[in-house]
Design an enzyme around this catalytic site. Structure first.
Site, PDB file in Angstrom:
ATOM      1  N   THR A 182      36.946  39.583  36.461  1.00 48.34           N
ATOM      2  CA  THR A 182      38.292  39.113  36.785  1.00 48.34           C
ATOM      3  C   THR A 182      38.294  38.016  37.841  1.00 48.34           C
ATOM      4  O   THR A 182      37.379  37.953  38.677  1.00 48.34           O
ATOM      5  CB  THR A 182      39.123  40.308  37.305  1.00 48.34           C
ATOM      6  OG1 THR A 182      40.346  39.837  37.864  1.00 48.34           O
ATOM      7  CG2 THR A 182      38.384  41.059  38.422  1.00 48.34           C
ATOM      8  N   ASP A 183      39.349  37.212  37.847  1.00 43.46           N
ATOM      9  CA  ASP A 183      39.477  36.187  38.899  1.00 43.46           C
ATOM     10  C   ASP A 183      39.821  36.814  40.257  1.00 43.46           C
ATOM     11  O   ASP A 183      39.751  36.142  41.285  1.00 43.46           O
ATOM     12  CB  ASP A 183      40.521  35.124  38.510  1.00 43.46           C
ATOM     13  CG  ASP A 183      41.926  35.673  38.295  1.00 43.46           C
ATOM     14  OD1 ASP A 183      42.123  36.896  38.412  1.00 43.46           O
ATOM     15  OD2 ASP A 183      42.837  34.873  38.011  1.00 43.46           O
ATOM     16  N   GLU A 184      40.223  38.095  40.257  1.00 38.81           N
ATOM     17  CA  GLU A 184      40.628  38.718  41.525  1.00 38.81           C
ATOM     18  C   GLU A 184      39.475  38.857  42.513  1.00 38.81           C
ATOM     19  O   GLU A 184      39.705  39.076  43.701  1.00 38.81           O
ATOM     20  CB  GLU A 184      41.282  40.077  41.264  1.00 38.81           C
ATOM     21  CG  GLU A 184      42.546  39.941  40.441  1.00 38.81           C
ATOM     22  CD  GLU A 184      43.482  41.132  40.542  1.00 38.81           C
ATOM     23  OE1 GLU A 184      43.260  41.999  41.405  1.00 38.81           O
ATOM     24  OE2 GLU A 184      44.432  41.180  39.746  1.00 38.81           O
ATOM     25  N   TYR A 200      40.621  47.679  43.726  1.00 37.18           N
ATOM     26  CA  TYR A 200      40.261  47.246  42.373  1.00 37.18           C
ATOM     27  C   TYR A 200      39.352  46.024  42.415  1.00 37.18           C
ATOM     28  O   TYR A 200      38.264  46.007  41.827  1.00 37.18           O
ATOM     29  CB  TYR A 200      41.534  46.935  41.553  1.00 37.18           C
ATOM     30  CG  TYR A 200      41.235  46.092  40.333  1.00 37.18           C
ATOM     31  CD1 TYR A 200      40.516  46.621  39.259  1.00 37.18           C
ATOM     32  CD2 TYR A 200      41.628  44.749  40.264  1.00 37.18           C
ATOM     33  CE1 TYR A 200      40.204  45.835  38.158  1.00 37.18           C
ATOM     34  CE2 TYR A 200      41.316  43.963  39.164  1.00 37.18           C
ATOM     35  CZ  TYR A 200      40.605  44.515  38.114  1.00 37.18           C
ATOM     36  OH  TYR A 200      40.283  43.741  37.032  1.00 37.18           O
ATOM     37  N   LYS A 220      35.383  45.445  41.286  1.00 35.49           N
ATOM     38  CA  LYS A 220      34.924  44.469  40.274  1.00 35.49           C
ATOM     39  C   LYS A 220      33.936  43.482  40.904  1.00 35.49           C
ATOM     40  O   LYS A 220      32.954  43.091  40.271  1.00 35.49           O
ATOM     41  CB  LYS A 220      36.117  43.716  39.665  1.00 35.49           C
ATOM     42  CG  LYS A 220      36.978  44.525  38.719  1.00 35.49           C
ATOM     43  CD  LYS A 220      36.252  45.041  37.481  1.00 35.49           C
ATOM     44  CE  LYS A 220      35.960  43.972  36.446  1.00 35.49           C
ATOM     45  NZ  LYS A 220      35.337  44.541  35.211  1.00 35.49           N
TER      46      LYS A 220
END
Ligand code: DAU
Length: 349
Positions: free
Chosen positions: A130-132, A155, A159
């Site tokens: 993810t870009d997060e 979260y 990741k």
């Protein structure tokens, strides 16, 4: 093996691969938690090149046994706990699945492939992320593949950890990995805890539309089938050891997006314009809410030729139509185990 193939993005990847590659045997390994539903794959479940195996990626013995049974050449790893709000309520579930689960899969892949005659030759471990992991942007700039990691929620930290593990298995054991980091997805089979499907359902049912804080946070939205196509391209053509950012160059503040959804829904439901927008309710902000995500997908475009196929408003209309035509799916996935959590989330507001 596709892990998490019964989830939102995973089911689109399984569908694409089963239909496009009749010569591959696609094994969907999924634990079927609340967010994974075999209903998402009804249209391919009879295909001769598709198998489903219920498996938890943290269960090393089960994953090893699947490698022995199927002699996988490749893993596309999508299984993950994915909902930021839930990670704030139950962070350890995220560490378990996303960190321990990824390490378990990496290790089983390495052990099994090291035993084969060709060793790591022709094998591939594709990690979907993810870009997060990059943290939060201010009003300017984009995340590139060189942006340093700065995760801020349980979260995104889980990741980011999984990304680092993938990179460690590449450098330490020579596992042939490739990785991608994608922006927010939308489309069919999206679990109705996430912004777009939650708003569609609430508008339809005349429930309030909970916008966190002032609704000024920005997300970059990509149609899920475009993400699945990007995964196909990277899986087949991406350079081993590399990572690729995937995004739509399509930024929206949450409040503008919710207004657009209200407008589309008013017209689909035959309501006077402005009716659904009256349901908008500003609620307490998400703790540590990242302000803005924006992806620079130039590398993927220039090196592998991928680009998004759909304009946002067209994709959003398709998505609204899908939810209006699939009310039974929504009822099904929000009953049973999930009901408890769903009600708890509502109670918080
Ligand atoms: C559920 C919900 C969300 N929001 C806000 C929070 C965010 O700024 C934005 C989108 O929220 P979510 O749909 O939960 O998605 P977000 O937190 O951006 O994370 C998504 O996008 C990520 C990629 O950027 C994925 O890695 C995550 O798995 C996925 O859940 O809308 C609201 O204002 N109200 C809501 O009820």
């Amino acid at each position: 093996m596709v892990t998490g193939g019964a989830g939102f993005i995973g089911s689109h990847v399984v569908r694409l691969f089963v239909n496009k590659y009749p010569g591959y045997l696609i094994v969907n390994a999924d634990a079927l938690t609340y967010a994974g539903n075999l209903e998402n794959l009804k249209d391919v479940e009879q295909a001769s090149n598709y198998r489903f195996e219920r498996a938890d990626i943290t269960d090393a013995a089960r994953i090893d046994a699947l490698f022995e049974q199927y002699a996988f050449d490749a893993v596309i790893h999508l299984a993950a706990e994915s909902h930021v709000d839930r990670s704030i309520i139950d962070p350890l579930a995220f560490v378990k699945t996303n960190v321990l689960g990824t390490a378990t899969l990496l290790n089983s892949s390495r052990k099994y492939w090291a035993k084969t005659e060709s060793k790591m030759e022709g094998k591939r471990f594709y990690h979907v992320s993810t870009d997060e992991v990059y943290g939060s942007l201010g009003e300017e700039g984009f995340f590139t593949e060189e942006t340093s990691y700065d995760p801020r929620s349980p979260y995104s930290a889980s990741k980011a950890s999984s990304d680092h593990l993938v990179s460690a298995w590449y450098h330490t054991y020579g596992l042939p990995v490739v990785m991608s980091n994608c922006s927010n997805n939308y489309g069919s089979y999206h679990f109705p805890e996430k912004l777009i499907p939650l708003m569609i359902n609430n508008i339809k049912n005349n429930k309030s539309l909970p916008v966190y804080g002032k609704g000024e946070n920005v997300r970059d939205w990509l149609f899920v089938e475009d993400h699945a196509r990007a995964i196909d391209v990277i899986f087949h053509k991406g350079k081993t050891g590399d990572k690729y950012n995937i995004g739509g160059f399509n930024e929206w503040t949450n409040i503008d997006l919710v207004h657009l959804l209200c407008k589309i829904m008013d017209s689909k439901l035959g309501r006077a314009e402005g009716t659904s927008a009256k349901l908008i309710t500003y609620v307490t902000d998400r703790p540590g809410h990242d302000l803005r995500y924006a992806i620079d997908a130039t590398k993927l475009n220039k090196e592998l030729g991928w680009e998004p196929s759909l304009q946002f408003e067209e994709g959003l209309e398709k998505t609204v139509d899908w939810y209006l035509q699939n009310e039974d799916w929504v009822k099904h996935v929000t009953s049973g185990d999930y009901q408890h959590y769903y009600e708890e989330q509502y109670a918080r507001r």
